[in-house]
Design a protein around this motif. Structure first.
Motif, PDB file in Angstrom:
ATOM      1  N   PRO A 145       0.815  -1.226   0.000  1.00 27.11           N
ATOM      2  CA  PRO A 145       0.000   0.000   0.000  1.00 27.11           C
ATOM      3  C   PRO A 145       0.845   1.272   0.000  1.00 27.11           C
ATOM      4  CG  PRO A 145      -0.332  -1.286   2.017  1.00 27.11           C
ATOM      5  CD  PRO A 145       0.590  -2.083   1.162  1.00 27.11           C
ATOM      6  N   ASP A 146       2.141   1.142   0.280  1.00 30.97           N
ATOM      7  CA  ASP A 146       3.002   2.338   0.348  1.00 30.97           C
ATOM      8  C   ASP A 146       3.446   2.823  -1.038  1.00 30.97           C
ATOM      9  OD1 ASP A 146       4.384  -0.221   0.376  1.00 30.97           O
ATOM     10  OD2 ASP A 146       6.227   0.969   0.374  1.00 30.97           O
ATOM     11  N   ILE A 147       3.311   1.999  -2.051  1.00 30.69           N
ATOM     12  CA  ILE A 147       3.795   2.397  -3.393  1.00 30.69           C
ATOM     13  C   ILE A 147       2.750   3.283  -4.078  1.00 30.69           C
ATOM     14  CG2 ILE A 147       4.458   1.526  -5.682  1.00 30.69           C
ATOM     15  CD1 ILE A 147       5.490  -0.959  -4.436  1.00 30.69           C
ATOM     16  N   ARG A 148       3.193   4.365  -4.725  1.00 28.74           N
ATOM     17  CA  ARG A 148       2.287   5.183  -5.542  1.00 28.74           C
ATOM     18  C   ARG A 148       2.174   4.507  -6.900  1.00 28.74           C
ATOM     19  NH1 ARG A 148      -0.896   8.847  -3.887  1.00 28.74           N
ATOM     20  NH2 ARG A 148      -0.562  10.226  -5.651  1.00 28.74           N
ATOM     21  N   ILE A 149       0.939   4.260  -7.335  1.00 27.24           N
ATOM     22  CA  ILE A 149       0.761   3.472  -8.565  1.00 27.24           C
ATOM     23  C   ILE A 149      -0.029   4.267  -9.600  1.00 27.24           C
ATOM     24  CG2 ILE A 149      -0.159   1.317  -9.518  1.00 27.24           C
ATOM     25  CD1 ILE A 149      -0.105   0.207  -6.608  1.00 27.24           C
ATOM     26  N   ALA A 150       0.477   4.294 -10.830  1.00 27.36           N
ATOM     27  CA  ALA A 150      -0.274   4.865 -11.951  1.00 27.36           C
ATOM     28  C   ALA A 150      -0.522   3.760 -12.976  1.00 27.36           C
ATOM     29  CB  ALA A 150       0.518   6.003 -12.591  1.00 27.36           C
ATOM     30  N   HIS A 151      -1.672   3.823 -13.616  1.00 26.95           N
ATOM     31  CA  HIS A 151      -1.926   2.934 -14.755  1.00 26.95           C
ATOM     32  C   HIS A 151      -2.169   3.807 -15.967  1.00 26.95           C
ATOM     33  CE1 HIS A 151      -4.176   0.362 -17.544  1.00 26.95           C
ATOM     34  NE2 HIS A 151      -3.467  -0.621 -17.003  1.00 26.95           N
ATOM     35  N   PHE A 152      -1.672   3.397 -17.110  1.00 28.61           N
ATOM     36  CA  PHE A 152      -1.935   4.161 -18.329  1.00 28.61           C
ATOM     37  C   PHE A 152      -2.512   3.254 -19.407  1.00 28.61           C
ATOM     38  CE2 PHE A 152      -1.363   6.525 -22.171  1.00 28.61           C
ATOM     39  CZ  PHE A 152      -1.691   7.811 -21.768  1.00 28.61           C
ATOM     40  N   SER A 153      -3.630   3.693 -20.022  1.00 30.23           N
ATOM     41  CA  SER A 153      -4.258   2.939 -21.117  1.00 30.23           C
ATOM     42  C   SER A 153      -3.844   3.543 -22.449  1.00 30.23           C
ATOM     43  CB  SER A 153      -5.786   3.001 -21.001  1.00 30.23           C
ATOM     44  OG  SER A 153      -6.210   2.349 -19.834  1.00 30.23           O
ATOM     45  N   ILE A 178      -8.157  10.728 -12.345  1.00 25.37           N
ATOM     46  CA  ILE A 178      -8.228  10.394 -13.773  1.00 25.37           C
ATOM     47  C   ILE A 178      -7.497  11.485 -14.536  1.00 25.37           C
ATOM     48  CG2 ILE A 178      -9.795   9.965 -15.722  1.00 25.37           C
ATOM     49  CD1 ILE A 178     -10.223   7.966 -13.497  1.00 25.37           C
ATOM     50  N   GLY A 179      -6.614  11.120 -15.448  1.00 25.17           N
ATOM     51  CA  GLY A 179      -5.851  12.127 -16.185  1.00 25.17           C
ATOM     52  C   GLY A 179      -5.885  11.880 -17.680  1.00 25.17           C
ATOM     53  N   VAL A 180      -5.834  12.978 -18.431  1.00 21.33           N
ATOM     54  CA  VAL A 180      -5.709  12.871 -19.887  1.00 21.33           C
ATOM     55  C   VAL A 180      -4.293  13.304 -20.236  1.00 21.33           C
ATOM     56  CG1 VAL A 180      -6.532  13.740 -22.101  1.00 21.33           C
ATOM     57  CG2 VAL A 180      -8.157  13.298 -20.253  1.00 21.33           C
ATOM     58  N   HIS A 181      -3.522  12.395 -20.811  1.00 22.47           N
ATOM     59  CA  HIS A 181      -2.133  12.692 -21.178  1.00 22.47           C
ATOM     60  C   HIS A 181      -1.925  12.285 -22.627  1.00 22.47           C
ATOM     61  CE1 HIS A 181      -1.506  13.157 -16.871  1.00 22.47           C
ATOM     62  NE2 HIS A 181      -2.054  11.964 -16.709  1.00 22.47           N
ATOM     63  N   ALA A 182      -2.052  13.253 -23.514  1.00 19.63           N
ATOM     64  CA  ALA A 182      -1.850  12.955 -24.935  1.00 19.63           C
ATOM     65  C   ALA A 182      -0.385  12.610 -25.154  1.00 19.63           C
ATOM     66  CB  ALA A 182      -2.231  14.165 -25.771  1.00 19.63           C
ATOM     67  N   ARG A 188     -16.066  -6.270 -13.738  1.00 20.35           N
ATOM     68  CA  ARG A 188     -15.777  -5.680 -12.418  1.00 20.35           C
ATOM     69  C   ARG A 188     -14.294  -5.821 -12.073  1.00 20.35           C
ATOM     70  NH1 ARG A 188     -20.526  -4.855  -9.359  1.00 20.35           N
ATOM     71  NH2 ARG A 188     -19.218  -4.640  -7.505  1.00 20.35           N
ATOM     72  N   GLU A 189     -13.762  -6.991 -12.335  1.00 25.85           N
ATOM     73  CA  GLU A 189     -12.365  -7.242 -11.950  1.00 25.85           C
ATOM     74  C   GLU A 189     -11.409  -6.310 -12.711  1.00 25.85           C
ATOM     75  OE1 GLU A 189     -11.580 -11.451 -11.796  1.00 25.85           O
ATOM     76  OE2 GLU A 189      -9.430 -11.127 -11.524  1.00 25.85           O
ATOM     77  N   VAL A 190     -11.700  -6.060 -13.986  1.00 32.26           N
ATOM     78  CA  VAL A 190     -10.840  -5.169 -14.780  1.00 32.26           C
ATOM     79  C   VAL A 190     -10.903  -3.750 -14.211  1.00 32.26           C
ATOM     80  CG1 VAL A 190     -10.576  -4.075 -17.048  1.00 32.26           C
ATOM     81  CG2 VAL A 190     -10.952  -6.541 -16.895  1.00 32.26           C
ATOM     82  N   LEU A 191     -12.127  -3.276 -13.951  1.00 28.34           N
ATOM     83  CA  LEU A 191     -12.265  -1.907 -13.428  1.00 28.34           C
ATOM     84  C   LEU A 191     -11.636  -1.792 -12.040  1.00 28.34           C
ATOM     85  CD1 LEU A 191     -15.959  -1.275 -14.550  1.00 28.34           C
ATOM     86  CD2 LEU A 191     -13.907  -0.258 -15.567  1.00 28.34           C
ATOM     87  N   GLU A 192     -11.923  -2.787 -11.204  1.00 31.31           N
ATOM     88  CA  GLU A 192     -11.344  -2.752  -9.850  1.00 31.31           C
ATOM     89  C   GLU A 192      -9.829  -2.833  -9.905  1.00 31.31           C
ATOM     90  OE1 GLU A 192     -15.018  -4.792  -7.325  1.00 31.31           O
ATOM     91  OE2 GLU A 192     -13.353  -6.037  -7.976  1.00 31.31           O
ATOM     92  N   GLY A 193      -9.326  -3.574 -10.892  1.00 36.38           N
ATOM     93  CA  GLY A 193      -7.877  -3.696 -11.054  1.00 36.38           C
ATOM     94  C   GLY A 193      -7.258  -2.325 -11.269  1.00 36.38           C
ATOM     95  N   ILE A 194      -7.799  -1.579 -12.209  1.00 35.15           N
ATOM     96  CA  ILE A 194      -7.226  -0.255 -12.513  1.00 35.15           C
ATOM     97  C   ILE A 194      -7.473   0.712 -11.353  1.00 35.15           C
ATOM     98  CG2 ILE A 194      -7.409   1.743 -14.066  1.00 35.15           C
ATOM     99  CD1 ILE A 194      -7.701  -0.254 -16.358  1.00 35.15           C
ATOM    100  N   LEU A 195      -8.635   0.578 -10.699  1.00 34.68           N
ATOM    101  CA  LEU A 195      -8.921   1.487  -9.579  1.00 34.68           C
ATOM    102  C   LEU A 195      -8.030   1.212  -8.357  1.00 34.68           C
ATOM    103  CD1 LEU A 195     -12.807   1.908  -9.720  1.00 34.68           C
ATOM    104  CD2 LEU A 195     -11.031   3.499 -10.493  1.00 34.68           C
ATOM    105  N   GLY A 196      -7.240   0.175  -8.414  1.00 35.17           N
ATOM    106  CA  GLY A 196      -6.215  -0.019  -7.379  1.00 35.17           C
ATOM    107  C   GLY A 196      -5.127   1.030  -7.496  1.00 35.17           C
ATOM    108  N   ALA A 197      -5.057   1.701  -8.665  1.00 33.68           N
ATOM    109  CA  ALA A 197      -4.034   2.730  -8.886  1.00 33.68           C
ATOM    110  C   ALA A 197      -4.457   4.046  -8.236  1.00 33.68           C
ATOM    111  CB  ALA A 197      -3.814   2.935 -10.383  1.00 33.68           C
ATOM    112  N   ASP A 198      -3.477   4.899  -7.987  1.00 33.27           N
ATOM    113  CA  ASP A 198      -3.769   6.242  -7.479  1.00 33.27           C
ATOM    114  C   ASP A 198      -4.103   7.186  -8.629  1.00 33.27           C
ATOM    115  OD1 ASP A 198      -2.974   5.765  -4.627  1.00 33.27           O
ATOM    116  OD2 ASP A 198      -1.152   5.156  -5.673  1.00 33.27           O
ATOM    117  N   HIS A 199      -3.625   6.817  -9.821  1.00 29.50           N
ATOM    118  CA  HIS A 199      -3.864   7.663 -10.985  1.00 29.50           C
ATOM    119  C   HIS A 199      -4.092   6.761 -12.191  1.00 29.50           C
ATOM    120  CE1 HIS A 199      -3.694  11.326 -13.360  1.00 29.50           C
ATOM    121  NE2 HIS A 199      -2.931  10.690 -14.230  1.00 29.50           N
ATOM    122  N   ALA A 200      -5.158   7.048 -12.963  1.00 32.31           N
ATOM    123  CA  ALA A 200      -5.417   6.282 -14.189  1.00 32.31           C
ATOM    124  C   ALA A 200      -5.361   7.255 -15.363  1.00 32.31           C
ATOM    125  CB  ALA A 200      -6.777   5.599 -14.108  1.00 32.31           C
ATOM    126  N   GLY A 201      -4.442   7.015 -16.294  1.00 28.66           N
ATOM    127  CA  GLY A 201      -4.221   7.939 -17.402  1.00 28.66           C
ATOM    128  C   GLY A 201      -4.767   7.400 -18.716  1.00 28.66           C
TER     129      GLY A 201
END
Ligand code: G6P
Length: 492
Positions: free
Chosen positions: A184-192, A262-266, A211-224
């Motif tokens: 839980p101490d690691i800062r996690i980002a996921h990018f699609s 949630i972030g938008v990163h072109a 559900r598992e896919v969405l919950e998987g990504i929501l484990g991140a602190d940031h989803a790009g």
């Protein structure tokens, strides 16, 4: 700093003499991350994709390899995970490529496919194992201080005192949650790097999987995501399928007490890198070849992986329609279609390649004359030839059914010698940045695409070079290093 992706920055081949040789990977994500890797100590965790990769992974001390492919890295390093081939095949071909990719690009022929039966559920188990292998490797690497083994180097691998893990793409959708549970101490980002499916289409997945896919990504602190559309679709899926709380204004999703930004990163192009590569001798030679081939005719160019989402068959049908509805172009135009091999383990891709070849042959047969070849299709990979085609194109056709970004649309105008016209699908992520200067099309509308090709071919030199300069500026606005830095800033 930890990065995880299925395909890594290097791959190995085994020569006849049993010697391993390393090759750098290409593509926007890899080149962007390589720029960062050269400056920071990061550990890049990826899968061994072939037997040669597995041999290299086993031979490397502690499984770590430097960015030039040598074992035992100091500084930034690659760790290839030696996942059992059967598990890897189910996770990569069965789930990532045949299921998640098809969902996000909306590629299923729904009256017939998909069928989620017992075989799929077995593959899903392998997908979980494969994701868990990544999560475990990342957790271990964070314990050891990222790229460096020694405790003395611990600080180098951490941002603001905490390790950061940047997890890439649908292959690793389950990793953020699995990693957060372990560490839980690691800062996690996921990018699609792909589009995200709208909720009705995403809900084609079995409920538990969705559900598992969405919950998987929501484990991140940031989803790009690459553009607003895909980010919004993700948030709407979280709301509709998980009942998560979505704060559109602050761009946050709250689920089971955890907040994911949630972030938008072109992602754009490193102009200096691309233009210097496009000026090298091998490209110059191919520019001469293509110019001679064109014989003064206008060139419509397309460059894609042979990928169902790229819509190559409809693109060729539109070219055929152009030659019928606007016969004045016969003999005055040539279409270069460079379609490189991709994912040939999947029957759908092999069939698609055959369909592309069939329609190409029909066009040549129907319209070709003794002194005019209307279409040249090449299905082998030649990067220098692609760059040469960008340089000489009068019109660049980019018409995907759906695409996360599409870097071809950005690269072409940057290296164009005379200024090209971009005909662009409104379903590509790049449309968000390029639609003012490109001729926009609905990718399903063959007649509309043919008309856009006509308009592009007819455009004055002045207008096309003006538009092309603006496209090039837009395409270089967010070079990969900035794309990466923006995500880190959002994560912190
Ligand atoms: C494209 C997509 C990426 C994806 C990659 C995988 O480049 O934009 O989102 O990660 O394909 O390709 P591969 O050849 O590794 O299956």
């Amino acid at each position: 700093m930890l990065v995880a992706s299925n395909r890594g920055p290097i791959s190995f081949t085994l020569g006849d003499n049993g010697q391993l040789s390393a090759r750098r990977g290409g593509g926007g994500m890899v080149s962007g991350l390589l720029t960062v890797a050269a400056q920071a100590d990061l550990l890049w965790v990826c899968a061994a994709l072939s037997d040669a990769d597995r041999t290299a992974a086993r031979a490397a001390a502690g499984g770590r390899i430097d960015l030039d492919g040598r074992a035992g890295a100091n500084g930034s390093a690659v760790q290839m995970l030696d996942i059992p081939p059967q598990t890897f095949a189910s996770a990569y071909n069965g789930v990532a490529n045949s299921t998640l990719w098809f969902i996000h690009h909306m590629l299923y022929d729904l009256p017939d496919q998909p069928r989620f039966g017992s075989e799929f559920w077995r593959q899903w188990e392998d997908f979980r194992t494969y994701n868990a292998t990544f999560a475990a490797a990342l957790a271990r690497a964070a314990d050891h201080g990222g790229a460096n083994h020694g405790a003395a180097d611990h600080g180098a691998a951490q941002g603001g005192g905490r390790a950061r893990a940047l997890v890439q793409d649908y292959h690793l959708a389950l990793v953020p949650r699995m990693l957060a549970q372990r560490r839980p101490d690691i800062r996690i980002a996921h990018f699609s790097h792909t589009p995200w499916a709208p909720p009705d289409y995403f809900a084609v997945l079995p409920d538990a999987i969705a559900r598992e896919v969405l919950e998987g990504i929501l484990g991140a602190d940031h989803a790009g995501f690459l553009c607003r559309r895909w980010a919004d679709a993700f948030a709407t899926c979280c709301q509709a399928i998980l009942g998560a709380e979505v704060d559109r204004e602050r761009q946050r999703v709250t689920y089971q007490g955890h907040v994911t930004g949630i972030g938008v990163h072109a992602l754009g192009v490193d102009a200096a890198d691309l233009t210097s590569r496009a000026a090298q001798a091998d490209v110059e030679a191919r520019v001469r070849d293509l110019t001679e081939l064109a014989g003064g005719r206008k060139l419509i160019v397309r460059i894609d992986r042979t990928e169902l989402s790229k819509n190559i068959v409809r693109g060729l049908a539109a070219y055929r329609e152009l030659l019928i509805s606007r016969p004045q172009w016969r003999g005055r135009v040539m279409h270069l279609a460079f379609a490189y091999p991709s994912r040939h383990d999947l029957p759908e891709y092999r069939e698609y390649t055959a369909a592309v070849q069939r329609i190409a042959e029909q066009i040549v047969e129907e319209f070709g004359t003794e002194d005019w070849t209307p279409l040249v299709l090449r299905v082998d990979d030649d990067y220098a030839r692609s760059l040469a085609a960008y340089r000489v194109a009068d019109v660049l056709l980019v018409n995907p059914i759906r695409d996360g970004m599409n870097l071809v649309a950005k690269e072409g105008p940057i290296v164009s010698d005379r200024g090209c016209v971009l005909v662009l699908s409104r379903e590509a992520g790049a449309a968000a940045e390029l639609s003012d200067e490109a001729l926009m099309i609905n990718p399903f509308d063959v007649t509309g695409t043919a008309e856009a090709l006509h308009e592009a071919l007819s455009m004055s030199d002045e207008e096309r070079s003006r538009r092309c300069a603006r496209l090039a500026a837009a395409g270089t606005a967010v070079p990969p290093a900035r794309w990466f830095a923006d995500q880190l800033a959002a994560l912190d």
